[in-house]
Write a protein that holds these residues in place. Structure first.
Motif, PDB file in Angstrom:
ATOM      1  N   GLU A 106       0.845  -1.187   0.000  1.00 51.51           N
ATOM      2  CA  GLU A 106       0.000   0.000   0.000  1.00 51.51           C
ATOM      3  C   GLU A 106       0.887   1.247   0.000  1.00 51.51           C
ATOM      4  N   GLY A 107       1.967   1.227   0.790  1.00 50.43           N
ATOM      5  CA  GLY A 107       2.901   2.345   0.773  1.00 50.43           C
ATOM      6  C   GLY A 107       3.575   2.509  -0.577  1.00 50.43           C
ATOM      7  N   VAL A 108       3.951   1.402  -1.196  1.00 48.31           N
ATOM      8  CA  VAL A 108       4.558   1.447  -2.523  1.00 48.31           C
ATOM      9  C   VAL A 108       3.582   2.028  -3.538  1.00 48.31           C
ATOM     10  N   ARG A 109       2.323   1.602  -3.462  1.00 50.58           N
ATOM     11  CA  ARG A 109       1.310   2.142  -4.382  1.00 50.58           C
ATOM     12  C   ARG A 109       1.211   3.649  -4.250  1.00 50.58           C
ATOM     13  N   GLN A 110       1.231   4.146  -3.021  1.00 46.10           N
ATOM     14  CA  GLN A 110       1.140   5.580  -2.812  1.00 46.10           C
ATOM     15  C   GLN A 110       2.341   6.306  -3.420  1.00 46.10           C
ATOM     16  N   GLN A 111       3.530   5.708  -3.303  1.00 40.86           N
ATOM     17  CA  GLN A 111       4.723   6.325  -3.884  1.00 40.86           C
ATOM     18  C   GLN A 111       4.621   6.391  -5.412  1.00 40.86           C
ATOM     19  N   TRP A 112       4.129   5.312  -6.025  1.00 33.11           N
ATOM     20  CA  TRP A 112       3.922   5.329  -7.468  1.00 33.11           C
ATOM     21  C   TRP A 112       2.944   6.435  -7.856  1.00 33.11           C
ATOM     22  N   ASP A 113       1.848   6.561  -7.107  1.00 30.89           N
ATOM     23  CA  ASP A 113       0.857   7.580  -7.436  1.00 30.89           C
ATOM     24  C   ASP A 113       1.433   8.993  -7.288  1.00 30.89           C
ATOM     25  N   GLU A 114       2.268   9.201  -6.278  1.00 31.28           N
ATOM     26  CA  GLU A 114       2.904  10.508  -6.110  1.00 31.28           C
ATOM     27  C   GLU A 114       3.799  10.821  -7.303  1.00 31.28           C
ATOM     28  N   ALA A 115       4.556   9.827  -7.752  1.00 28.02           N
ATOM     29  CA  ALA A 115       5.429  10.025  -8.906  1.00 28.02           C
ATOM     30  C   ALA A 115       4.613  10.356 -10.151  1.00 28.02           C
ATOM     31  N   ILE A 116       3.495   9.661 -10.335  1.00 30.03           N
ATOM     32  CA  ILE A 116       2.645   9.909 -11.500  1.00 30.03           C
ATOM     33  C   ILE A 116       2.062  11.319 -11.441  1.00 30.03           C
ATOM     34  N   ASP A 117       1.627  11.753 -10.259  1.00 31.81           N
ATOM     35  CA  ASP A 117       1.089  13.114 -10.116  1.00 31.81           C
ATOM     36  C   ASP A 117       2.129  14.155 -10.519  1.00 31.81           C
ATOM     37  N   LEU A 118       3.376  13.921 -10.137  1.00 32.59           N
ATOM     38  CA  LEU A 118       4.439  14.861 -10.498  1.00 32.59           C
ATOM     39  C   LEU A 118       4.663  14.889 -12.009  1.00 32.59           C
ATOM     40  N   LEU A 119       4.620  13.743 -12.649  1.00 35.28           N
ATOM     41  CA  LEU A 119       4.786  13.706 -14.105  1.00 35.28           C
ATOM     42  C   LEU A 119       3.632  14.412 -14.805  1.00 35.28           C
ATOM     43  N   LEU A 120       2.405  14.194 -14.322  1.00 34.92           N
ATOM     44  CA  LEU A 120       1.243  14.798 -14.960  1.00 34.92           C
ATOM     45  C   LEU A 120       1.292  16.327 -14.883  1.00 34.92           C
ATOM     46  N   GLY A 121       1.879  16.869 -13.826  1.00 31.41           N
ATOM     47  CA  GLY A 121       1.963  18.317 -13.661  1.00 31.41           C
ATOM     48  C   GLY A 121       3.228  18.930 -14.215  1.00 31.41           C
ATOM     49  N   TYR A 122       4.010  18.168 -14.923  1.00 34.23           N
ATOM     50  CA  TYR A 122       5.317  18.627 -15.401  1.00 34.23           C
ATOM     51  C   TYR A 122       5.203  19.852 -16.313  1.00 34.23           C
ATOM     52  N   GLY A 123       4.248  19.853 -17.210  1.00 34.08           N
ATOM     53  CA  GLY A 123       4.144  20.922 -18.198  1.00 34.08           C
ATOM     54  C   GLY A 123       3.880  22.289 -17.592  1.00 34.08           C
ATOM     55  N   GLU A 124       3.255  22.324 -16.410  1.00 32.38           N
ATOM     56  CA  GLU A 124       2.937  23.606 -15.764  1.00 32.38           C
ATOM     57  C   GLU A 124       3.898  23.926 -14.623  1.00 32.38           C
ATOM     58  N   ALA A 125       4.913  23.099 -14.415  1.00 36.08           N
ATOM     59  CA  ALA A 125       5.808  23.280 -13.269  1.00 36.08           C
ATOM     60  C   ALA A 125       6.725  24.476 -13.470  1.00 36.08           C
ATOM     61  N   ALA A 126       6.949  25.241 -12.392  1.00 32.46           N
ATOM     62  CA  ALA A 126       7.882  26.364 -12.454  1.00 32.46           C
ATOM     63  C   ALA A 126       9.319  25.885 -12.611  1.00 32.46           C
ATOM     64  N   ASP A 127       9.601  24.697 -12.064  1.00 30.26           N
ATOM     65  CA  ASP A 127      10.948  24.119 -12.146  1.00 30.26           C
ATOM     66  C   ASP A 127      10.826  22.687 -12.651  1.00 30.26           C
ATOM     67  N   PRO A 128      10.686  22.497 -13.967  1.00 33.74           N
ATOM     68  CA  PRO A 128      10.488  21.142 -14.503  1.00 33.74           C
ATOM     69  C   PRO A 128      11.622  20.191 -14.156  1.00 33.74           C
ATOM     70  N   GLY A 129      12.846  20.675 -14.242  1.00 33.93           N
ATOM     71  CA  GLY A 129      13.975  19.817 -13.907  1.00 33.93           C
ATOM     72  C   GLY A 129      13.942  19.361 -12.464  1.00 33.93           C
ATOM     73  N   GLY A 130      13.589  20.273 -11.570  1.00 34.35           N
ATOM     74  CA  GLY A 130      13.481  19.914 -10.159  1.00 34.35           C
ATOM     75  C   GLY A 130      12.375  18.920  -9.909  1.00 34.35           C
ATOM     76  N   ARG A 131      11.297  19.027 -10.689  1.00 36.37           N
ATOM     77  CA  ARG A 131      10.191  18.074 -10.550  1.00 36.37           C
ATOM     78  C   ARG A 131      10.649  16.670 -10.939  1.00 36.37           C
ATOM     79  N   LEU A 132      11.435  16.561 -12.008  1.00 40.59           N
ATOM     80  CA  LEU A 132      11.935  15.253 -12.403  1.00 40.59           C
ATOM     81  C   LEU A 132      12.919  14.702 -11.379  1.00 40.59           C
ATOM     82  N   LYS A 133      13.681  15.561 -10.745  1.00 45.88           N
ATOM     83  CA  LYS A 133      14.560  15.102  -9.666  1.00 45.88           C
ATOM     84  C   LYS A 133      13.741  14.520  -8.520  1.00 45.88           C
ATOM     85  N   ALA A 134      12.587  15.133  -8.237  1.00 49.15           N
ATOM     86  CA  ALA A 134      11.712  14.616  -7.184  1.00 49.15           C
ATOM     87  C   ALA A 134      11.154  13.253  -7.573  1.00 49.15           C
ATOM     88  N   VAL A 135      10.808  13.073  -8.860  1.00 44.34           N
ATOM     89  CA  VAL A 135      10.334  11.772  -9.326  1.00 44.34           C
ATOM     90  C   VAL A 135      11.447  10.740  -9.210  1.00 44.34           C
TER      91      VAL A 135
END
Length: 345
Positions: free
Chosen positions: A286-315
């Motif tokens: 369940e914890g792993v699933r949540q981590q995957w979902d967090e990563a997906i949320d970050l990818l989905l918001g990449y186009g509007e991110a103020a710091d796209p590179g930093g967002r990918l580092k977070a992923v």
């Protein structure tokens, strides 16, 4: 014609949904998570993009097409029949014969040709359950996300089955259940405990074995390390990065949905075996699933991110943590299943 008394069974993943519908109609009332777990379905696989820089790599969270059905049926003692007629006409004729004999038929298709799919991309490793063919119409069951029981033009199904485009095509491949052990048709609880433990151990052993940099936790770590550079290596990254997030979340191939299925399998295995130690592994997934979902949320918001590179580092950091968490969970499962099967190292 349509199969009489057929009852569509909902599901979240195409192969296990198809398998569940085939087995249910044959008389075995089994859950999708149980089939996924017995089929040893969870994995991670890294596939290079066909054209580097113009598409992201294919990152899948499961074993290859057809492996889940084959392993699950072997565990259940069910006869899985697979065949691949040479052309569309012979495929339709053979499918009609199987339907007339009372079988639900699982077929592989390219989603591009299914008129109810919104995607305009070729993906030929999709699977649906066919339960009826009329002169101009086909009656199928897809995942719940795609609407479950659907009716589509027969020509659409013909093109989808015969496609040689997209990821891992298998034109005109079909399967059906040839026979079941009698115990499965009279008691859905009659799945042998030893088969559950065998599936748990075999899955854990595979996930912990070094299979190179493209499989298992090591494959996920490689993907994490490369993903942080997508800002510079993918063109246009503002389209391709969110597209990867959408693919992981909605196309049935990403990580979160399969981790949720495996979590639910472990919960059902705990109920069937009475083994409380499985709770720890289920909670871990369940914890792993949540981590995957967090990563997906970050990818989905990449186009509007103020710091796209930093967002990918977070992923990248999230996926490295996910790989570590999955490895730890499988180490626990390997020890536990080894003790219960007498196969401890």
């Amino acid at each position: 014609m349509r199969l009489e008394a057929f009852q569509p069974q909902a599901g979240v993943h195409c192969e296990t949904t198809t398998l569940r519908n085939m087995l249910h109609h044959a008389g075995a009332r089994l859950s999708e998570p149980l089939l996924f777990g017995l089929g040893q379905g969870i994995d991670f696989q890294y596939w290079d993009a066909p054209v580097p820089g113009r598409g992201a790599p294919m990152l899948t969270g499961r074993v290859g097409p057809g492996e889940i059905a084959r392993r699950a049926c072997a565990a259940l003692g069910a006869e899985l029949c697979r065949e691949r007629p040479p052309d569309p006409d012979s495929a339709r004729t053979r499918t009609a014969e199987l339907l007339a004999a009372g079988h639900v038929v699982g077929v592989t298709v390219d989603i591009y040709h299914l008129d109810y799919f919104s995607s305009r991309s070729h993906f030929a490793a999709h699977c649906i359950a066919l339960y009826g063919l009329d002169d101009d119409l086909a009656h199928v069951v897809d995942t719940a996300q795609q609407g479950g029981a659907r009716t589509l033009p027969g020509e659409s199904l013909r093109r989808a089955r015969n496609s040689r485009e997209g990821f891992l095509p298998s034109p005109n491949l079909q399967m059906h259940i040839g026979g079941l052990p009698k115990r499965l048709t009279t008691d859905s609880a009659a799945v042998p405990r030893e088969q559950i433990w065998h599936a748990v151990r075999a899955t854990a052993e595979r996930m912990l074995t070094d299979r190179g940099p493209r499989r298992g936790p090591d494959g996920l770590r490689r993907a994490a390390a490369e993903l942080s550079g997508w800002h510079d290596t993918l063109t246009p990254s503002e389209e391709l990065v969110p597209a990867t997030g959408r693919f992981w979340r909605y196309a049935g191939t990403g990580g979160a949905n399969f981790r949720a299925l495996y979590r639910d399998f472990l919960r059902e295995a705990r109920h069937r075996t009475g083994e409380a130690a499985l709770d720890r592994a289920a909670d871990a997934f369940e914890g792993v699933r949540q981590q995957w979902d967090e990563a997906i949320d970050l990818l989905l918001g990449y186009g509007e991110a103020a710091d796209p590179g930093g967002r990918l580092k977070a992923v990248e950091a999230l996926l490295h943590a996910t790989a570590d968490a999955e490895q730890s969970a499988f180490e626990h499962l390997h020890r536990l299943a080894g003790e219960r099967t007498g196969e401890s190292p």
